[in-house]
Design a protein around this motif. Structure first.
Motif, PDB file in Angstrom:
ATOM      1  N   THR A 167       0.836  -1.209   0.000  1.00 21.87           N
ATOM      2  CA  THR A 167       0.000   0.000   0.000  1.00 21.87           C
ATOM      3  C   THR A 167       0.862   1.247   0.000  1.00 21.87           C
ATOM      4  O   THR A 167       0.596   2.215  -0.732  1.00 21.87           O
ATOM      5  CB  THR A 167      -0.923  -0.005   1.228  1.00 21.87           C
ATOM      6  OG1 THR A 167      -1.777  -1.148   1.167  1.00 21.87           O
ATOM      7  CG2 THR A 167      -1.763   1.265   1.289  1.00 21.87           C
ATOM      8  N   ARG A 168       1.909   1.239   0.804  1.00 25.73           N
ATOM      9  CA  ARG A 168       2.823   2.386   0.868  1.00 25.73           C
ATOM     10  C   ARG A 168       3.532   2.586  -0.472  1.00 25.73           C
ATOM     11  O   ARG A 168       3.731   3.722  -0.917  1.00 25.73           O
ATOM     12  CB  ARG A 168       3.832   2.162   1.995  1.00 25.73           C
ATOM     13  CG  ARG A 168       4.755   3.330   2.267  1.00 25.73           C
ATOM     14  CD  ARG A 168       5.674   3.013   3.434  1.00 25.73           C
ATOM     15  NE  ARG A 168       6.695   4.032   3.591  1.00 25.73           N
ATOM     16  CZ  ARG A 168       7.743   3.939   4.401  1.00 25.73           C
ATOM     17  NH1 ARG A 168       7.877   2.849   5.152  1.00 25.73           N
ATOM     18  NH2 ARG A 168       8.636   4.913   4.469  1.00 25.73           N
ATOM     19  N   ILE A 169       3.890   1.499  -1.131  1.00 26.58           N
ATOM     20  CA  ILE A 169       4.567   1.598  -2.423  1.00 26.58           C
ATOM     21  C   ILE A 169       3.607   2.143  -3.479  1.00 26.58           C
ATOM     22  O   ILE A 169       3.990   2.988  -4.303  1.00 26.58           O
ATOM     23  CB  ILE A 169       5.127   0.233  -2.836  1.00 26.58           C
ATOM     24  CG1 ILE A 169       6.253  -0.173  -1.879  1.00 26.58           C
ATOM     25  CG2 ILE A 169       5.643   0.261  -4.275  1.00 26.58           C
ATOM     26  CD1 ILE A 169       6.696  -1.607  -2.016  1.00 26.58           C
ATOM     27  N   ARG A 170       2.364   1.696  -3.473  1.00 33.10           N
ATOM     28  CA  ARG A 170       1.391   2.221  -4.437  1.00 33.10           C
ATOM     29  C   ARG A 170       1.212   3.726  -4.266  1.00 33.10           C
ATOM     30  O   ARG A 170       1.108   4.470  -5.249  1.00 33.10           O
ATOM     31  CB  ARG A 170       0.052   1.506  -4.284  1.00 33.10           C
ATOM     32  CG  ARG A 170       0.081   0.047  -4.698  1.00 33.10           C
ATOM     33  CD  ARG A 170      -1.296  -0.584  -4.627  1.00 33.10           C
ATOM     34  NE  ARG A 170      -1.166  -2.031  -4.605  1.00 33.10           N
ATOM     35  CZ  ARG A 170      -1.302  -2.781  -3.508  1.00 33.10           C
ATOM     36  NH1 ARG A 170      -1.627  -2.217  -2.348  1.00 33.10           N
ATOM     37  NH2 ARG A 170      -1.145  -4.078  -3.570  1.00 33.10           N
ATOM     38  N   ALA A 171       1.177   4.179  -3.020  1.00 30.69           N
ATOM     39  CA  ALA A 171       1.030   5.617  -2.759  1.00 30.69           C
ATOM     40  C   ALA A 171       2.240   6.384  -3.295  1.00 30.69           C
ATOM     41  O   ALA A 171       2.099   7.472  -3.872  1.00 30.69           O
ATOM     42  CB  ALA A 171       0.852   5.866  -1.264  1.00 30.69           C
ATOM     43  N   ALA A 172       3.442   5.832  -3.122  1.00 31.16           N
ATOM     44  CA  ALA A 172       4.648   6.491  -3.622  1.00 31.16           C
ATOM     45  C   ALA A 172       4.656   6.528  -5.148  1.00 31.16           C
ATOM     46  O   ALA A 172       5.089   7.514  -5.751  1.00 31.16           O
ATOM     47  CB  ALA A 172       5.891   5.782  -3.093  1.00 31.16           C
ATOM     48  N   LEU A 173       4.163   5.484  -5.788  1.00 31.90           N
ATOM     49  CA  LEU A 173       4.067   5.472  -7.245  1.00 31.90           C
ATOM     50  C   LEU A 173       3.099   6.546  -7.732  1.00 31.90           C
ATOM     51  O   LEU A 173       3.377   7.252  -8.711  1.00 31.90           O
ATOM     52  CB  LEU A 173       3.622   4.102  -7.741  1.00 31.90           C
ATOM     53  CG  LEU A 173       4.663   2.976  -7.711  1.00 31.90           C
ATOM     54  CD1 LEU A 173       4.013   1.650  -8.082  1.00 31.90           C
ATOM     55  CD2 LEU A 173       5.831   3.275  -8.630  1.00 31.90           C
ATOM     56  N   THR A 174       1.965   6.650  -7.066  1.00 30.78           N
ATOM     57  CA  THR A 174       0.973   7.671  -7.434  1.00 30.78           C
ATOM     58  C   THR A 174       1.575   9.064  -7.324  1.00 30.78           C
ATOM     59  O   THR A 174       1.297   9.947  -8.139  1.00 30.78           O
ATOM     60  CB  THR A 174      -0.267   7.553  -6.541  1.00 30.78           C
ATOM     61  OG1 THR A 174      -0.858   6.260  -6.721  1.00 30.78           O
ATOM     62  CG2 THR A 174      -1.292   8.614  -6.886  1.00 30.78           C
ATOM     63  N   ALA A 175       2.423   9.265  -6.313  1.00 28.34           N
ATOM     64  CA  ALA A 175       3.069  10.561  -6.102  1.00 28.34           C
ATOM     65  C   ALA A 175       4.273  10.774  -7.014  1.00 28.34           C
ATOM     66  O   ALA A 175       4.863  11.863  -7.025  1.00 28.34           O
ATOM     67  CB  ALA A 175       3.499  10.690  -4.645  1.00 28.34           C
ATOM     68  N   GLY A 176       4.661   9.738  -7.784  1.00 26.11           N
ATOM     69  CA  GLY A 176       5.813   9.855  -8.661  1.00 26.11           C
ATOM     70  C   GLY A 176       7.142   9.849  -7.939  1.00 26.11           C
ATOM     71  O   GLY A 176       8.156  10.281  -8.485  1.00 26.11           O
ATOM     72  N   ASP A 177       7.163   9.336  -6.708  1.00 28.31           N
ATOM     73  CA  ASP A 177       8.389   9.311  -5.906  1.00 28.31           C
ATOM     74  C   ASP A 177       9.107   7.981  -6.131  1.00 28.31           C
ATOM     75  O   ASP A 177       9.055   7.066  -5.294  1.00 28.31           O
ATOM     76  CB  ASP A 177       8.048   9.509  -4.425  1.00 28.31           C
ATOM     77  CG  ASP A 177       9.276   9.754  -3.569  1.00 28.31           C
ATOM     78  OD1 ASP A 177      10.402   9.564  -4.077  1.00 28.31           O
ATOM     79  OD2 ASP A 177       9.120  10.142  -2.393  1.00 28.31           O
ATOM     80  N   PHE A 178       9.817   7.871  -7.244  1.00 24.27           N
ATOM     81  CA  PHE A 178      10.457   6.610  -7.598  1.00 24.27           C
ATOM     82  C   PHE A 178      11.689   6.330  -6.745  1.00 24.27           C
ATOM     83  O   PHE A 178      12.090   5.166  -6.609  1.00 24.27           O
ATOM     84  CB  PHE A 178      10.799   6.589  -9.084  1.00 24.27           C
ATOM     85  CG  PHE A 178       9.584   6.515  -9.954  1.00 24.27           C
ATOM     86  CD1 PHE A 178       8.890   5.333 -10.100  1.00 24.27           C
ATOM     87  CD2 PHE A 178       9.103   7.645 -10.601  1.00 24.27           C
ATOM     88  CE1 PHE A 178       7.753   5.257 -10.887  1.00 24.27           C
ATOM     89  CE2 PHE A 178       7.964   7.590 -11.381  1.00 24.27           C
ATOM     90  CZ  PHE A 178       7.279   6.392 -11.529  1.00 24.27           C
ATOM     91  N   SER A 179      12.270   7.357  -6.170  1.00 22.66           N
ATOM     92  CA  SER A 179      13.376   7.139  -5.247  1.00 22.66           C
ATOM     93  C   SER A 179      12.888   6.398  -4.008  1.00 22.66           C
ATOM     94  O   SER A 179      13.517   5.435  -3.550  1.00 22.66           O
ATOM     95  CB  SER A 179      14.011   8.473  -4.847  1.00 22.66           C
ATOM     96  OG  SER A 179      15.015   8.282  -3.875  1.00 22.66           O
ATOM     97  N   ALA A 180      11.751   6.835  -3.462  1.00 22.75           N
ATOM     98  CA  ALA A 180      11.176   6.153  -2.301  1.00 22.75           C
ATOM     99  C   ALA A 180      10.761   4.729  -2.658  1.00 22.75           C
ATOM    100  O   ALA A 180      10.965   3.798  -1.874  1.00 22.75           O
ATOM    101  CB  ALA A 180       9.976   6.943  -1.771  1.00 22.75           C
ATOM    102  N   VAL A 181      10.182   4.556  -3.835  1.00 24.73           N
ATOM    103  CA  VAL A 181       9.762   3.220  -4.269  1.00 24.73           C
ATOM    104  C   VAL A 181      10.960   2.276  -4.328  1.00 24.73           C
ATOM    105  O   VAL A 181      10.894   1.133  -3.856  1.00 24.73           O
ATOM    106  CB  VAL A 181       9.055   3.286  -5.638  1.00 24.73           C
ATOM    107  CG1 VAL A 181       8.804   1.891  -6.188  1.00 24.73           C
ATOM    108  CG2 VAL A 181       7.743   4.054  -5.524  1.00 24.73           C
ATOM    109  N   ALA A 182      12.065   2.745  -4.891  1.00 29.99           N
ATOM    110  CA  ALA A 182      13.260   1.906  -4.997  1.00 29.99           C
ATOM    111  C   ALA A 182      13.795   1.524  -3.619  1.00 29.99           C
ATOM    112  O   ALA A 182      14.259   0.399  -3.416  1.00 29.99           O
ATOM    113  CB  ALA A 182      14.333   2.637  -5.803  1.00 29.99           C
ATOM    114  N   ARG A 183      13.709   2.430  -2.664  1.00 33.83           N
ATOM    115  CA  ARG A 183      14.180   2.117  -1.315  1.00 33.83           C
ATOM    116  C   ARG A 183      13.278   1.086  -0.645  1.00 33.83           C
ATOM    117  O   ARG A 183      13.746   0.227   0.100  1.00 33.83           O
ATOM    118  CB  ARG A 183      14.242   3.397  -0.478  1.00 33.83           C
ATOM    119  CG  ARG A 183      15.307   4.383  -0.950  1.00 33.83           C
ATOM    120  CD  ARG A 183      15.183   5.696  -0.215  1.00 33.83           C
ATOM    121  NE  ARG A 183      15.452   5.517   1.202  1.00 33.83           N
ATOM    122  CZ  ARG A 183      14.805   6.151   2.177  1.00 33.83           C
ATOM    123  NH1 ARG A 183      13.802   6.974   1.884  1.00 33.83           N
ATOM    124  NH2 ARG A 183      15.124   5.939   3.431  1.00 33.83           N
TER     125      ARG A 183
END
Length: 317
Positions: A167-183
Motif C-alpha cells: 500500500t505504501r509503495i502504491r502511494a509512492a508510485l501515485t506521487a511519482g516518488d520513484f526514489s522512495a519506491v526503490a528504497r
C-alpha cells in the motif's frame, strides 16, 4: 528446479516436509523478502523444501466491485522474483469463491498438511486467513500445535519509522516518488513482459514503441515517464514511456508503450523490463494527432535530459 502449483488441495508435493511462507507478495518488497529469506533459511536448516504460498488473483481483486484495485507486478514477474529468492516451490492458489469460503482449519488441513507437510509456517505482521479472514496467527499456532507444525510471524520491516507495505509503495508510485519506491523495494520499480504488436500508430508519428500489455489488471501508475529498458542490450536503454489507455486514439486496455531513443531493431516477442525513473506528466486527450506529436517531442526532450542526470541501476537485486 522450482515447482509451481495452483490448487489448494491435491496430491502431496513435499513428502519430506516443508517450511512455508504465506503472503500476497505483490511487488516483492523488502518486507516480503525478509519473510521469504527467513523461510528459506529455516528450510535449509531442516533439510526440507522452502515453499512460498500466495494467491492469484489477489483476494482484494476478487472482492472488488467495479475497477479492480491496482497491483504492482504481474504473475510472470512474481514467479521469476520468487525463484530468484531461492524457494523450491511456489503456490499461486486460484483464489475463487470456493477457496474464499474455505475456513481456516480446512485450509490448514488440505494445503499446509496434506499438500505440503509443513514443519514450520512463517507469515507477516497482521496475517489473516480463511473464510472472512477469520484466522490469525494465534489460530494458526493452535492448529499447528495439534497437527505437528510451528507457526511464526516475522517482525515488521520498517523504513523511516514506517512499516514497508505494498500500500505504501502504491502511494509512492501515485506521487511519482520513484526514489522512495526503490528504497522500499530494494531495487528500481520496473514492469516486465514480452513485446506485443500494437496499432503501430507511434511508428507513423516517428515514435515507434515496444508495447507491453498488463494482462487485464489495473496498474498502480499511469501517465508519461522517463524510463530505461532492460533486456535489449548490455546496458539499460534510455527511453520515454506512456502507460495508460491512449485517450487521444480512444484506447481501452492499459498498455505500456516504450519509445527507445535512437534504437533500430525488432523487439517483437522479446522479454524486456521497463524501469521507471521519473514522472513527466499525466495522460491526457489531445484534439488531434498533430498536437499529440508536438507533445511527444517535448516529452522526448524532457526524458532525455532527466535520464542524463540519473545513473542506471540494476532492476533485480
Amino acid at each position: 528446479m522450482t515447482f509451481l502449483f495452483r490448487d489448494a488441495e491435491g496430491p502431496a508435493l513435499c513428502p519430506q516436509g516443508s517450511v512455508v511462507c504465506i503472503g500476497a507478495f505483490d511487488g516483492l518488497h523488502l518486507g516480503h523478502r525478509a519473510l521469504i529469506d527467513r523461510a528459506v533459511a529455516r528450510a535449509r536448516a531442516l533439510g526440507v523444501a522452502a515453499v512460498a504460498v500466495g494467491f492469484e488473483p489477489l483476494p482484494r481483486e476478487l472482492f472488488a466491485r467495479g475497477v479492480k484495485p491496482p497491483r504492482l507486478m504481474l504473475v510472470a514477474d512474481k514467479i521469476a522474483g520468487l525463484r530468484g529468492l531461492g524457494v523450491d516451490g511456489i503456490g499461486l492458489l486460484r483464489f475463487n469463491a470456493r477457496l474464499a469460503a474455505l475456513d481456516a482449519a480446512e485450509f490448514v488441513r488440505r494445503t499446509l498438511l496434506a499438500r505440503l507437510a509443513a514443519r514450520e509456517v512463517w507469515v507477516g505482521p497482521g496475517f489473516r486467513f480463511g473464510h472472512a479472514r477469520g484466522g490469525d496467527l494465534a489460530l494458526l499456532q493452535a492448529l499447528g500445535a495439534q497437527a505437528g507444525f510451528s507457526a511464526h510471524a516475522i517482525a515488521p520491516v520498517a523504513l523511516d519509522g514506517e512499516r514497508i507495505s505494498s500500500t505504501r509503495i502504491r502511494a509512492a508510485l501515485t506521487a511519482g516518488d520513484f526514489s522512495a519506491v526503490a528504497r522500499l523495494l530494494g531495487r528500481p520499480y520496473a514492469i516486465g513482459g514480452r513485446v506485443v504488436r500494437g496499432r503501430q500508430l507511434g511508428r507513423t508519428l516517428g515514435y515507434p514503441t515496444a508495447n507491453l500489455r498488463f494482462a487485464g489488471k489495473t496498474p498502480a501508475l499511469r501517465g508519461i515517464y522517463a524510463t530505461r529498458v532492460h533486456g535489449v542490450a548490455a546496458a539499460p536503454w534510455p527511453s520515454v514511456s506512456s502507460f495508460g489507455t491512449r485517450p487521444t486514439v480512444d484506447g481501452i486496455e492499459p498498455l505500456l508503450e516504450a519509445h527507445l531513443f535512437d534504437f533500430d531493431g525488432d523487439l517483437y516477442g522479446r522479454r524486456i523490463e521497463v524501469e521507471f525513473v521519473a514522472h513527466l506528466r499525466d495522460e491526457e486527450k489531445f484534439p488531434d494527432l498533430a498536437a499529440l506529436t508536438a507533445q511527444m517531442q517535448r516529452d522526448d526532450a524532457q526524458a532525455r535530459a532527466i535520464l542524463l542526470q540519473h545513473e542506471p541501476q540494476r532492476v533485480f537485486a
